[in-house]
Design an enzyme around this catalytic site. Structure first.
Site, mmCIF file in Angstrom:
data_model
loop_
_atom_site.group_PDB
_atom_site.id
_atom_site.type_symbol
_atom_site.label_atom_id
_atom_site.label_comp_id
_atom_site.label_asym_id
_atom_site.label_seq_id
_atom_site.Cartn_x
_atom_site.Cartn_y
_atom_site.Cartn_z
ATOM 1 N N GLU A 1 0.801 -1.231 0.000
ATOM 2 C CA GLU A 1 0.000 0.000 0.000
ATOM 3 C C GLU A 1 0.831 1.276 0.000
ATOM 4 O O GLU A 1 0.458 2.259 -0.624
ATOM 5 C CB GLU A 1 -0.931 0.044 1.228
ATOM 6 N N ASP B 1 -2.209 -5.351 3.344
ATOM 7 C CA ASP B 1 -2.434 -5.770 4.728
ATOM 8 C C ASP B 1 -3.407 -6.944 4.809
ATOM 9 O O ASP B 1 -4.229 -7.156 3.918
ATOM 10 C CB ASP B 1 -2.965 -4.588 5.553
ATOM 11 N N ASP C 1 -5.982 -7.520 6.715
ATOM 12 C CA ASP C 1 -7.360 -7.329 7.170
ATOM 13 C C ASP C 1 -8.295 -7.188 5.981
ATOM 14 O O ASP C 1 -7.904 -7.314 4.825
ATOM 15 C CB ASP C 1 -7.439 -6.110 8.103
ATOM 16 N N GLU D 1 -9.756 -4.576 4.747
ATOM 17 C CA GLU D 1 -9.434 -3.460 3.860
ATOM 18 C C GLU D 1 -8.280 -3.830 2.930
ATOM 19 O O GLU D 1 -8.291 -3.527 1.745
ATOM 20 C CB GLU D 1 -9.064 -2.228 4.689
ATOM 21 N N TYR E 1 1.205 -5.944 13.046
ATOM 22 C CA TYR E 1 0.099 -5.194 12.440
ATOM 23 C C TYR E 1 -0.798 -4.594 13.511
ATOM 24 O O TYR E 1 -1.154 -5.248 14.485
ATOM 25 C CB TYR E 1 -0.709 -6.108 11.522
ATOM 26 N N ARG F 1 -3.904 -3.213 13.341
ATOM 27 C CA ARG F 1 -5.371 -3.275 13.293
ATOM 28 C C ARG F 1 -5.781 -4.696 13.645
ATOM 29 O O ARG F 1 -5.794 -5.578 12.804
ATOM 30 C CB ARG F 1 -5.897 -2.870 11.910
ATOM 31 N N HIS G 1 -4.291 -12.034 13.473
ATOM 32 C CA HIS G 1 -4.459 -13.133 14.418
ATOM 33 C C HIS G 1 -3.613 -12.966 15.667
ATOM 34 O O HIS G 1 -3.542 -13.860 16.490
ATOM 35 C CB HIS G 1 -4.098 -14.456 13.740
#
Length: 925
Positions: free
Chosen positions: A8, A95, A97, A99, A320, A322, A367
């Site tokens: 990203e 990422d 997740d 998103e 990560y 989030r 996780h």
């Protein structure tokens, strides 16, 4: 063989590149490359005439979204396509997740690769994690993508359907959102509670005792066998003792009489109770707990926390950020236990590895909890980080290491003492073994200091002992209204209620502030009158949309879509097109909503009307000549607007400002007034010959009733010259600015050195000696240690507030800076030759542009009624302070900022709704 890897951000690309084999090329997508249209100009000509195109979702064609490539992403897409043309393989490493999964899916739709595709996921950027991820690639998870798309469509439908209704009925520029509106209601309800609060008073006694030369304190708890009332016994809505409470309420007279009577009594210890307890360390950080603790300890906003954490993750320092999970991998547990043993010793290591279960229902995303990255944890000192990044990493490191430390053992001690017919209680706490406290104490910056603070040492006491009473005080108390939400407490409430996702809270809170629904005051979120009006309308006509339980159930359904337990299309149809669907409700209710009623804010205890106008809240009352309107200061909390404040505002409007007297030197009258930004004093009358009479704001905490003629004269004389610096010979002045009182050491070409005054300092009386002490202290900011850039040229102080107007060198050329306003150098002007008046004009034009395109009409410089007491330039500066900074994308866009403000009404409408969908996953750009 060559492989293209897409992530990203450039920072992430730079870090991951170090851990990939030769032949791998890493490029950044700069976040999403496609999205729903944000303005009318982005809607393709082929569908521009369709009504549904304004929303960007074709609700009649199975809610088909209209995806477009924003103008600023077209170059990115072109570069990615060129890079892909030379590749034999494509690896999507966004990422892990929802998103990130969505970004990868959109990349596939745009790039249309004809080479093999892999989806690589990892939760930390270390060599080991990247190699592991390369060996275990998978395909894009269509179910996660669909869940994220459903969430995106739902948020767009809510925002773009309700926001135009608010524009028509209350004021333009407002917004509604699936999670945002519920969060605003929480703030409003707390403010309603504060408004309904009635103060209660009670008295008690505090004894200063001594035994064996060790002092301790005890508080009165019983009298003649009856328990003494405390603040918890009061009804907040009446200010009286709550029904059913069998307590004795002491007044001042009885408390002082008891104080005198007990002076000669013998004090006797009647009972001692020791209760050992243990305390376990808190779980490692999740997204929401990190936001809460960073707000409490570091005073970082949710936005600042997430931005800083994103930087740490992309540089490979943390996992990560989030995540809803409190789980730690075996690798992390081993690393944490190694740190404990090396730094604190085996005694401080928990006997068994400690693991935490995730309590959050529907927890998803990464996780693992947020922790230092890698199989060995770098200490904060070993990272080379500084400023905010160092502080946040330090917080994460300590919290993670503490999870594998031994429990803290404490003993709570309660001592009952009698003096005549009065019973007193002394409490103590002893830390028998600090355990994890050595590394981390929740809510405290310094573990060692926190341990000392937690201990309350009592002397060795036994039943029958007679401690000596050294002093006995009668103390009066007042009950306090419910505390307003801070960012930390709001995040905690949203998560506990199951509203929204933790990864979106930073965006939601930012939108609430940007839209003018709340102001941040001393770390508290204070709702505005506009928030009251919007919440009242939604509660009356769309109650489900601001019902926390309804919103939580909606969130649960969205989670079920991601696991395949629920179907997305039937849910969207029912939510939007059903008999009780949103579109149906809006069509049915719109004609029933009276704009005059919607713009009114009913407040108990006031005989006047509070209304929302195009520029903020105002009072309205009828008299013989017709309606009288008076502006309400923009920083006035709704809970604090009482009849006395109303009387002052209306009297100022009808009878003119209060005259304090006449200036001893000029003979001009001096007035005390309340303006849109609070109380101030004014020298002379406003006339055609004197359109801008000199004004001075009152120091924080000072009311109009506190102002004397002498104080007003001194305020109007600011800035005060205190003298010259003994080393530089440069003058030192004291003044009041937008951020409070300060001193400035003006060194001419060498720049100006500013220091804010401390609480104990007074801008009107501070001496040169005290100013030199402050200047000798290191310069600090709110969590920032970044050195300020040196200006290319100093033009001088702004004529309105005295703050510097300087020229700096930016990435797109030189610019003029005053406070938070940055303006490009006008064409034809040079750094060396530009005069102050031209610079001021450029700044004023930029401030005006920000007001036109700003997020909230309620925070602009004008107020609802004619702003007779508002100072234009000051108002523009205040407005600029509340505007959200915009990222420049090219020199051309900077120079055409004013032109952008003149875009079509439709375009502005679409743009103003962009942040309505505040519960979207945070941008990864």
């Amino acid at each position: 063989m060559s492989t293209l890897v897409i992530v990203e951000s450039p920072t992430k690309a730079k870090t991951i590149r170090n851990y990939l084999p030769r032949g791998y090329r890493v490029e950044a997508s700069m976040g999403h490359v496609r999205d729903l249209p944000q303005s009318a100009s982005e809607i393709p000509a082929s569908v521009k005439g369709q009504d549904w195109a304004k929303i960007g979702v074709n609700v009649e064609a199975d809610f088909e979204p209209l995806y477009v490539i924003p103008q600023d992403k077209k170059k990115v897409v072109k570069a990615l396509k060129e890079a892909l043309s030379d590749a034999d393989e494509l690896v999507l490493a966004t990422d892990e997740d929802r998103e990130g999964e969505s970004i990868s899916w959109h990349l596939l739709q745009v790039l249309k690769p004809k080479v093999p595709i892999k989806r690589m996921v990892f939760h930390e950027i270390t060599e080991e994690a990247i190699q592991e991820a390369l060996n275990h690639c998978r395909t894009v998870d269509e179910q996660l993508v669909r869940a994220q798309e459903t969430r995106r469509i739902l948020d767009r439908l809510v925002g773009y359907t309700l926001s135009p209704l608010l524009w028509k009925k209350i004021a333009t520029g407002l917004s509604a959102g699936r999670v945002q509106s519920v969060a605003v209601r929480l703030l409003v309800n707390r403010e309603r509670e504060r408004r309904a609060f009635r103060k209660g008073t009670y008295w008690d006694l505090k004894a200063s005792l001594e035994k064996d030369k060790t002092p301790f304190e005890a508080k009165l708890v019983t009298l003649r066998g009856a328990r003494i009332a405390t603040g918890a016994d009061f009804d907040e809505t009446t200010g009286q003792i709550a029904a059913g409470r069998n307590v004795l309420l002491l007044g001042e007279e009885e408390a002082r009489s008891l104080q005198e009577r007990l002076q000669n009594e013998v004090w006797t210890v009647t009972n001692i109770e020791e209760r050992p307890t243990t305390r376990k360390p808190s779980a490692p950080f999740t997204t929401s707990t990190l936001q809460q603790e960073a707000n409490r300890k570091l005073r970082l906003s949710a936005r600042e926390t997430m931005r800083t954490a994103q930087n740490l993750y992309e540089q490979g320092y943390i996992t990560y950020m989030r995540t809803d999970s409190t789980n730690l991998s075996q690798q992390a547990i081993s690393a944490a236990r190694s740190c404990v043993e090396q730094m604190y010793g085996k005694d401080y290591l928990s006997p068994q590895p400690r693991q935490y279960a995730t309590k959050s229902k529907g927890a998803q995303e990464a996780h693992e909890a947020i922790r230092p990255a890698g199989s060995t944890f770098r200490t904060p000192q070993e990272t080379g980080l500084s400023g905010r990044e160092l502080k946040l990493y330090d917080l994460i490191w300590k919290r993670t290491v503490a999870t594998q430390m031994a429990e803290a053992r404490q003993t709570h001690i309660t001592v009952q003492i009698e003096a005549g017919d009065a019973g007193f209680r002394a409490t103590g706490k002893r830390i028998d073994f600090p355990g994890f406290f050595r590394a981390y104490v929740e809510g405290s910056d310094d573990p060692n200091a926190a341990i000392e603070d937690q201990e309350v040492i009592l002397p060795r006491l036994r039943a029958g002992d007679h401690p000596e009473c050294k002093e006995l005080e009668a103390i009066g108390h007042e009950t306090q209204p419910p505390a307003r939400y801070t960012e930390a407490s709001l995040v905690k409430t949203l998560e506990s209620e199951g509203i929204g996702r933790p990864s979106t809270y930073a965006t939601i809170i930012g939108t609430i502030i940007d839209r003018g629904y709340a102001q941040m005051v001393n770390n508290s979120l204070v709702p505005t009158f506009t928030a009251f009006a919007v919440t009242a309308l939604l509660e009356k006509y769309f109650p489900d949309l601001v019902d926390p339980q309804f919103t939580a159930r909606m969130e649960q359904t969205l989670d079920e879509i991601s696991t395949g337990e629920a179907r997305w299309l039937p849910y969207l149809r029912q939510f939007y097109l059903g008999e009780t669907g949103l579109e149906t409700q809006v069509k049915r209710q719109e004609s029933q909503i009276d704009p005059n009623e919607a713009r009114s804010v009913p407040l108990d205890g006031l005989d006047v009307k509070v209304r929302i106008g195009p520029y903020g809240a105002y009072l309205e009352v009828e008299d013989e000549a017709g309606p009288v309107r008076a502006n309400i200061p923009l920083d006035m909390p709704p809970a604090d607007l009482d009849p006395q404040q109303v009387d002052v505002l209306l009297r100022q409007k009808t009878e003119g400002p209060d005259k304090l007297g006449f200036h001893p030197d000029t003979g001009e009258p001096i007035y005390a007034l309340i303006g849109p930004y609070g109380p101030y004093v004014q020298l002379g009358d406003k006339t055609d010959d004197n359109p801008k009479p000199k004004r001075a704001s009152l120091p924080k905490g000072t009311t109009l009733q506190d102002v004397t003629l002498d104080m007003a004269v001194n305020l109007l004389a600011l800035p005060r010259t205190l003298g010259v610096h003994p080393e530089t010979g440069a003058k030192i002045q004291a003044n009041l600015g937008r951020f409070g009182p300060y001193i400035v050491h003006d060194q001419g070409k060498d720049g100006k050195d500013y220091r804010s005054l401390k609480k104990e300092d007074n801008v009107l009386t501070i001496t040169l000696e005290r100013a030199l002490e402050l200047l000798a202290e290191p310069k600090t900011g709110r969590g920032r240690s970044k050195a300020a850039a040196k200006p290319l040229r100093e033009l001088g102080p702004h004529p309105e507030d005295g703050e510097p107007v300087n020229i700096y060198n930016g990435p797109y050329g030189p610019y003029i800076k005053h406070g938070k306003i940055n303006a490009s150098l006008p064409e034809g002007q040079t750094i060396e030759a530009i005069p102050m008046d031209v610079a001021l004009q450029a700044l004023a034009e930029k401030a005006s542009t920000k007001k036109k395109t700003g997020r909230s009409k309620s925070t602009t410089s004008k107020t609802a009624a004619e702003p007779s007491t508002a100072e234009a330039t000051t108002a523009e500066t205040k407005t600029a302070k509340k505007s959200t900074a915009k990222k420049a994308t090219s020199k051309k866009t900077t120079k055409t900022a004013a032109k952008t403000a003149k875009t079509s009404k439709t375009s502005t409408s679409r743009k103003s709704t962009k942040s309505n969908e505040s519960s979207n996953e945070s941008s990864k750009a």
